[in-house]
Every structure is written in C-alpha cells, then in structure tokens.
Design a protein around this motif. Structure first.
Motif, PDB file in Angstrom:
ATOM      1  N   ASP A  66      15.373  -7.405 -35.143  1.00  0.00           N
ATOM      2  CA  ASP A  66      15.973  -6.339 -35.941  1.00  0.00           C
ATOM      3  C   ASP A  66      15.267  -4.815 -35.794  1.00  0.00           C
ATOM      4  OD1 ASP A  66      17.550  -6.159 -39.088  1.00  0.00           O
ATOM      5  OD2 ASP A  66      16.133  -4.560 -38.307  1.00  0.00           O
ATOM      6  N   PRO A  67      15.952  -3.997 -35.451  1.00  0.00           N
ATOM      7  CA  PRO A  67      15.330  -2.774 -34.909  1.00  0.00           C
ATOM      8  C   PRO A  67      14.641  -1.861 -35.990  1.00  0.00           C
ATOM      9  CG  PRO A  67      17.827  -2.370 -35.105  1.00  0.00           C
ATOM     10  CD  PRO A  67      17.508  -3.995 -35.368  1.00  0.00           C
ATOM     11  N   GLY A  68      14.908  -2.421 -37.289  1.00  0.00           N
ATOM     12  CA  GLY A  68      14.322  -1.881 -38.717  1.00  0.00           C
ATOM     13  C   GLY A  68      12.925  -2.802 -39.114  1.00  0.00           C
ATOM     14  N   VAL A  69      12.742  -3.687 -38.196  1.00  0.00           N
ATOM     15  CA  VAL A  69      11.412  -4.532 -38.681  1.00  0.00           C
ATOM     16  C   VAL A  69      10.189  -4.239 -37.363  1.00  0.00           C
ATOM     17  CG1 VAL A  69      10.393  -6.756 -39.298  1.00  0.00           C
ATOM     18  CG2 VAL A  69      12.468  -6.145 -40.091  1.00  0.00           C
TER      19      VAL A  69
ATOM     20  N   GLY B 108      17.688   3.758 -43.662  1.00  0.00           N
ATOM     21  CA  GLY B 108      16.903   4.455 -42.610  1.00  0.00           C
ATOM     22  C   GLY B 108      16.194   3.343 -42.160  1.00  0.00           C
ATOM     23  N   ALA B 109      14.770   3.452 -42.230  1.00  0.00           N
ATOM     24  CA  ALA B 109      13.920   2.592 -41.646  1.00  0.00           C
ATOM     25  C   ALA B 109      12.712   2.324 -42.574  1.00  0.00           C
ATOM     26  CB  ALA B 109      13.259   2.774 -40.357  1.00  0.00           C
ATOM     27  N   PRO B 110      12.892   1.823 -43.726  1.00  0.00           N
ATOM     28  CA  PRO B 110      12.063   1.328 -44.829  1.00  0.00           C
ATOM     29  C   PRO B 110      10.836   0.329 -44.277  1.00  0.00           C
ATOM     30  CG  PRO B 110      13.917   0.662 -45.816  1.00  0.00           C
ATOM     31  CD  PRO B 110      14.509   1.469 -44.302  1.00  0.00           C
ATOM     32  N   LEU B 111      11.426  -0.749 -43.570  1.00  0.00           N
ATOM     33  CA  LEU B 111      10.650  -1.850 -43.325  1.00  0.00           C
ATOM     34  C   LEU B 111       9.958  -1.889 -41.936  1.00  0.00           C
ATOM     35  CD1 LEU B 111      13.072  -4.656 -44.500  1.00  0.00           C
ATOM     36  CD2 LEU B 111      11.512  -3.284 -45.770  1.00  0.00           C
ATOM     37  N   MET B 112       9.396  -0.619 -41.446  1.00  0.00           N
ATOM     38  CA  MET B 112       8.666  -0.558 -40.253  1.00  0.00           C
ATOM     39  C   MET B 112       7.209  -1.060 -40.553  1.00  0.00           C
ATOM     40  SD  MET B 112      10.934   0.433 -38.365  1.00  0.00           S
ATOM     41  CE  MET B 112       9.806   0.623 -36.857  1.00  0.00           C
ATOM     42  N   HIS B 113       6.913  -1.450 -41.528  1.00  0.00           N
ATOM     43  CA  HIS B 113       5.275  -1.965 -41.872  1.00  0.00           C
ATOM     44  C   HIS B 113       5.569  -3.098 -42.664  1.00  0.00           C
ATOM     45  CE1 HIS B 113       1.430  -1.838 -41.265  1.00  0.00           C
ATOM     46  NE2 HIS B 113       1.296  -0.687 -40.475  1.00  0.00           N
ATOM     47  N   ASP B 114       4.479  -3.898 -42.833  1.00  0.00           N
ATOM     48  CA  ASP B 114       4.301  -5.062 -43.637  1.00  0.00           C
ATOM     49  C   ASP B 114       5.382  -4.965 -44.912  1.00  0.00           C
ATOM     50  OD1 ASP B 114       2.619  -5.837 -41.710  1.00  0.00           O
ATOM     51  OD2 ASP B 114       0.983  -5.191 -42.767  1.00  0.00           O
ATOM     52  N   PHE B 115       5.852  -5.993 -45.190  1.00  0.00           N
ATOM     53  CA  PHE B 115       6.675  -6.207 -46.501  1.00  0.00           C
ATOM     54  C   PHE B 115       6.796  -7.302 -46.969  1.00  0.00           C
ATOM     55  CE2 PHE B 115      10.789  -8.236 -44.753  1.00  0.00           C
ATOM     56  CZ  PHE B 115      10.352  -8.030 -43.386  1.00  0.00           C
ATOM     57  N   ALA B 116       7.041  -7.418 -48.450  1.00  0.00           N
ATOM     58  CA  ALA B 116       7.146  -8.548 -49.157  1.00  0.00           C
ATOM     59  C   ALA B 116       8.552  -8.662 -49.811  1.00  0.00           C
ATOM     60  CB  ALA B 116       6.118  -8.528 -50.325  1.00  0.00           C
ATOM     61  N   GLY B 218      15.695  13.988 -45.063  1.00  0.00           N
ATOM     62  CA  GLY B 218      17.404  14.079 -44.595  1.00  0.00           C
ATOM     63  C   GLY B 218      18.366  13.052 -44.918  1.00  0.00           C
ATOM     64  N   GLY B 219      17.999  12.408 -46.020  1.00  0.00           N
ATOM     65  CA  GLY B 219      18.946  11.162 -46.566  1.00  0.00           C
ATOM     66  C   GLY B 219      18.412  10.046 -45.743  1.00  0.00           C
ATOM     67  N   PHE B 220      17.497   9.682 -45.390  1.00  0.00           N
ATOM     68  CA  PHE B 220      16.712   8.654 -44.943  1.00  0.00           C
ATOM     69  C   PHE B 220      15.458   8.351 -45.659  1.00  0.00           C
ATOM     70  CE2 PHE B 220      19.088  10.231 -41.183  1.00  0.00           C
ATOM     71  CZ  PHE B 220      20.003   9.320 -40.945  1.00  0.00           C
ATOM     72  N   ILE B 221      15.321   6.821 -45.841  1.00  0.00           N
ATOM     73  CA  ILE B 221      13.897   6.552 -46.156  1.00  0.00           C
ATOM     74  C   ILE B 221      13.124   6.028 -44.778  1.00  0.00           C
ATOM     75  CG2 ILE B 221      12.451   4.601 -47.670  1.00  0.00           C
ATOM     76  CD1 ILE B 221      14.528   4.907 -49.593  1.00  0.00           C
ATOM     77  N   ILE B 222      11.887   6.559 -44.548  1.00  0.00           N
ATOM     78  CA  ILE B 222      11.079   6.123 -43.219  1.00  0.00           C
ATOM     79  C   ILE B 222       9.787   5.806 -43.606  1.00  0.00           C
ATOM     80  CG2 ILE B 222      10.466   6.994 -41.099  1.00  0.00           C
ATOM     81  CD1 ILE B 222      12.462   9.333 -41.341  1.00  0.00           C
ATOM     82  N   THR B 223       9.538   4.446 -43.501  1.00  0.00           N
ATOM     83  CA  THR B 223       8.008   4.096 -43.126  1.00  0.00           C
ATOM     84  C   THR B 223       7.431   4.177 -42.036  1.00  0.00           C
ATOM     85  OG1 THR B 223       8.535   2.764 -45.212  1.00  0.00           O
ATOM     86  CG2 THR B 223       6.544   2.087 -44.028  1.00  0.00           C
ATOM     87  N   PRO B 224       6.531   5.221 -41.808  1.00  0.00           N
ATOM     88  CA  PRO B 224       5.926   5.127 -40.218  1.00  0.00           C
ATOM     89  C   PRO B 224       5.372   3.880 -39.978  1.00  0.00           C
ATOM     90  CG  PRO B 224       5.097   7.123 -41.794  1.00  0.00           C
ATOM     91  CD  PRO B 224       5.811   6.120 -42.782  1.00  0.00           C
ATOM     92  N   ARG B 225       5.422   3.751 -38.928  1.00  0.00           N
ATOM     93  CA  ARG B 225       4.708   2.543 -38.181  1.00  0.00           C
ATOM     94  C   ARG B 225       3.341   2.959 -38.026  1.00  0.00           C
ATOM     95  NH1 ARG B 225       3.072  -1.647 -36.859  1.00  0.00           N
ATOM     96  NH2 ARG B 225       3.418  -3.152 -35.012  1.00  0.00           N
ATOM     97  N   GLY B 226       2.861   4.194 -37.653  1.00  0.00           N
ATOM     98  CA  GLY B 226       1.531   4.585 -37.340  1.00  0.00           C
ATOM     99  C   GLY B 226       1.506   5.232 -36.045  1.00  0.00           C
ATOM    100  N   TYR B 227       2.667   5.535 -35.466  1.00  0.00           N
ATOM    101  CA  TYR B 227       2.581   6.462 -34.040  1.00  0.00           C
ATOM    102  C   TYR B 227       2.028   7.817 -34.362  1.00  0.00           C
ATOM    103  CZ  TYR B 227       5.111   2.421 -31.965  1.00  0.00           C
ATOM    104  OH  TYR B 227       5.583   1.290 -31.499  1.00  0.00           O
ATOM    105  N   THR B 228       1.428   8.382 -33.316  1.00  0.00           N
ATOM    106  CA  THR B 228       1.370   9.585 -33.860  1.00  0.00           C
ATOM    107  C   THR B 228       2.418  10.670 -32.852  1.00  0.00           C
ATOM    108  OG1 THR B 228      -1.126   9.340 -33.406  1.00  0.00           O
ATOM    109  CG2 THR B 228      -0.398  11.747 -33.154  1.00  0.00           C
ATOM    110  N   VAL B 229       3.399  11.048 -33.690  1.00  0.00           N
ATOM    111  CA  VAL B 229       4.494  11.555 -33.244  1.00  0.00           C
ATOM    112  C   VAL B 229       4.470  13.067 -33.105  1.00  0.00           C
ATOM    113  CG1 VAL B 229       6.189   9.738 -33.924  1.00  0.00           C
ATOM    114  CG2 VAL B 229       5.950  11.648 -35.294  1.00  0.00           C
TER     115      VAL B 229
END
Lengths: 229, 229
Positions: A66-69, B108-116, B218-229
C-alpha cells in the motif's frame, strides 16, 4: 493489485518506480514512459514524478503493498508542499494491500484483534522511539506486525525487538514469518517467540507476533476475536 | 477489490455473506447460490459456509475490507478447528484493502509511520483492555486508527478514547474521519483532537489520529516518514 490500480497504470503516460517494482508490472507496460531508479532513491523519484506532472503529463508513481504505509504517498505530498504545488496538481492515492494483511492471509488469521505495525528500520527513526513502541505495544497485548526486520546492514534489531517481546509475552507466543509475500520464492514459517531467530529475514520479510490469546493450529495462526464458538 | 477476489467469487458455487455486502457484489453474481444473513449472525454464517464446503461445494465467504482484520477469516478457522475439520477443507484467505489504508488514502498519507489499529467495540472485548491499548499507543506516539467508533447502542466510547488521546497528544493533533470509505455517500472530514467529536460517526466510520509529527496541509493529512525533503 486492485482494478483501480490497474486502470491508473494503463492510463498513465509516465510510470515512476523503484526498478524491482517496475519489473513486477512489466506485462502492463505498453507505451508508457518508465522512470526507474534504485533503492533509497525515493526523493529523486518523487521529484522526477512531480516534474513530469507539472509539465502536464499523467504520472503513476508505484509502490509495493500500500503506497500509504511506509510507501511513496507521503513523500510525494511532502515534496509537493515544499514546492508550494500541493493544490496545483490533482493527486489520487490508490490504496493497496499492505504486507501486514497479505502476510496475515498466508498465515491464517493473526490480525483478528487490535494490532500495532512497527518498522524496525532505524535509518529514518531513532532506535529509542522504536524501542518505546515495542515496549508499549507488547505490554498492552497488541498483536505486533514488524516491517523491515533486517537488511544487509541492519542485523541486530530483530533480536532486540524479540527480547523486548519476551518481557511481556510468553516464549510460546505464536510468531509467523513471511518472506516475499505473494511473490515467487515466497517462504512461510510458523514458529514462536523462543525459536523465531533461527529463520532468515530481510527487508522483504514481515513478522507477526501474537497476543495472549493467539494460537497455532493445523498450520495456521489464529487470534480469536472473542466469539464463543 | 483485487482480481484474485473477483476470480474466487466467479468460481464459487455458493457465496455466504452479510446481506449488505452481498448487495455490493450483486453485479458479479451469475448463478452462484447466495446464503445471506443479518448483522451479528457471523457464527450462523460461518457454520452454514462450513456445511456447504463439507458437502463438497466451492464456497466463498465474503467480508468487507480485509477478511483478516476483524473479519470472517478467524471465525471460519475457529469453527473448523472446533469441528475437527481444520485440515480437511482447503481454506484460501484472500487479503483485501482494510479500512485503515483505504481511509488513509482518502485523507492523504497519515500512515507513513508506525500505527496501531484499535476497535472501540466492547461487545467482544472488555473496555479495560481497549482503554489500556489506547493509553499505551498514545503514550508511545503511534498514529492511531479507530475501527467501530460508535453504533446505535454504543455512543460514549469515542469520547472516552479522545479524552485518553488528549493526555498524551496535543489538542491540535490532526484527525481524519472517513465514513463509508470508497462507497456511495462517502464523507471525509479533516479536523483535530479538540474538535473531532462534532462529526457524525457510526460502525462504517474510520477515525485516524496523527502522531506528534503529523500535519494537515492543503486538505491532506501527512505524517512525515522522516526524509529530509
């Protein structure tokens, strides 16, 4: 793959992805342009995808599972935000089947109750945070899914994680290990916390550790949901 | 739906499912026999499916999302085990896209990091266990996905869960609420811990609560993965 993902790939003018994943969809490629780079080149791929989209082309960025995990969705949104283009390009995130659930399906039904997903990769996350999440989730009796348990350069994290598990979970707790889920050369092992370290793991391996009720039976791992059957 | 799931449904002689889900796949039904029952009749449906399979017919049991996440997969295996038939009928569990990741894709991409992933339904699980998992996962800064936040009979659990979150997470922590994900009448709300309780939720709603790094933009939820963008 979902039919939505297939349709998006067929309609794309450019497909951007890690070369191993591009290889997996080569039968879908007709005349789409391909931009592929090696592993750890995620930012480069994301920037290339955005450049193509800003030039007006339909771009599909591919990710495994999944691109979102732990995938490319977040990075694309972060890069767009940094460029001030977050609302200038329509972005459609197409969900897929993440390894937690594809590995679970190969093992039986280990995720029938609350679970925590934790990546053991400490390249982008300090090990102290990972350790705290392992402790908290084991103590609260979650089923635990480990992504990225090891790589060529990372070899001690899985043993550390397992030692934390043993502080809260019995040595006989069922553990499922699935390597290359749903791909060629898939390997499936059903073991327990005590013996799990003898199996080979790598970046393409998913490890699932049961909760207090999880049992192994007939070649399956089953976490009861709580029904009286 | 994955192409594997579609193929399995087409090859089935009997399809067993909750009537609302059978309705969603009616365009796939040609001459398969249908056995459908109401909600909370899971054990009855499972037993019917096993009876059909033991009589030699190809049976497809349908579940929404992923059958291995609070779905029918575990119950079928438990019922087979109890009957002593676990290794007498071939069982193929076909993974799907669970609401955690389908809702995440809409946000958006809220699950880019550890989740329960935690179900707030206390019908089969004591509330004390749910509470302990909410505390542990909030304290360890997981992104948290809530399934079954409310039903007609259960109306206080989401407020309790949110009060626990506020002990560890800032009131401004982004929260995404998705109702009827990827179905008709889908509703998507992006809010925060402080304001989340004003939105309507039910059994078909998924609630995603960010970690300390999660942002809304911008209408998204984003959890950063930790990259330096």
């Amino acid at each position: 793959m979902s039919s939505r993902a297939l349709t998006a790939l067929k309609h794309a003018e450019v497909i951007v992805g890690y070369k191993t994943y591009v290889e997996l969809i080569k039968n879908i490629i007709v005349n789409q342009e391909i931009i592929s780079t090696g592993m750890t080149r995620e930012i480069e791929r994301g920037a290339a995808a955005i450049d193509q989209a800003l030039s007006g082309r339909k771009v599909a960025v591919i990710s495994s599972g999944d691109p979102g995990v732990y995938g490319m969705a977040g990075l694309i949104l972060e890069l767009l935000e940094k460029k001030g283009e977050l609302n200038n390009i329509p972005v459609d995130i197409i969900p897929g089947i993440t390894s937690a659930t594809s590995a679970a399906a190969r093992l039986g039904a280990p995720l029938m109750h609350d679970f925590a997903v934790i990546s053991l990769s400490d390249l982008l996350t300090p090990w102290e945070i990972i350790e705290k999440r392992l402790e908290a989730s084991a103590n609260a009796d979650f089923v635990i899914v480990l992504y990225n348990p090891a790589s060529n350069k990372r070899n001690w994290q899985l043993k550390s994680a397992r030692d934390i598990m043993l502080k809260y979970k019995a040595p006989s707790t069922p553990v499922g290990i699935v390597k290359n889920t749903a791909r060629r050369q898939e390997e499936i092992y059903i073991t327990d916390l005590e013996n799990m370290l003898i199996y080979p793991v790598d970046m393409l391996t998913t490890v699932i550790i049961g909760n207090k009720s999880t049992k192994a039976a007939g070649g399956f791992i089953i976490t009861p949901r709580g029904y009286t059957v």
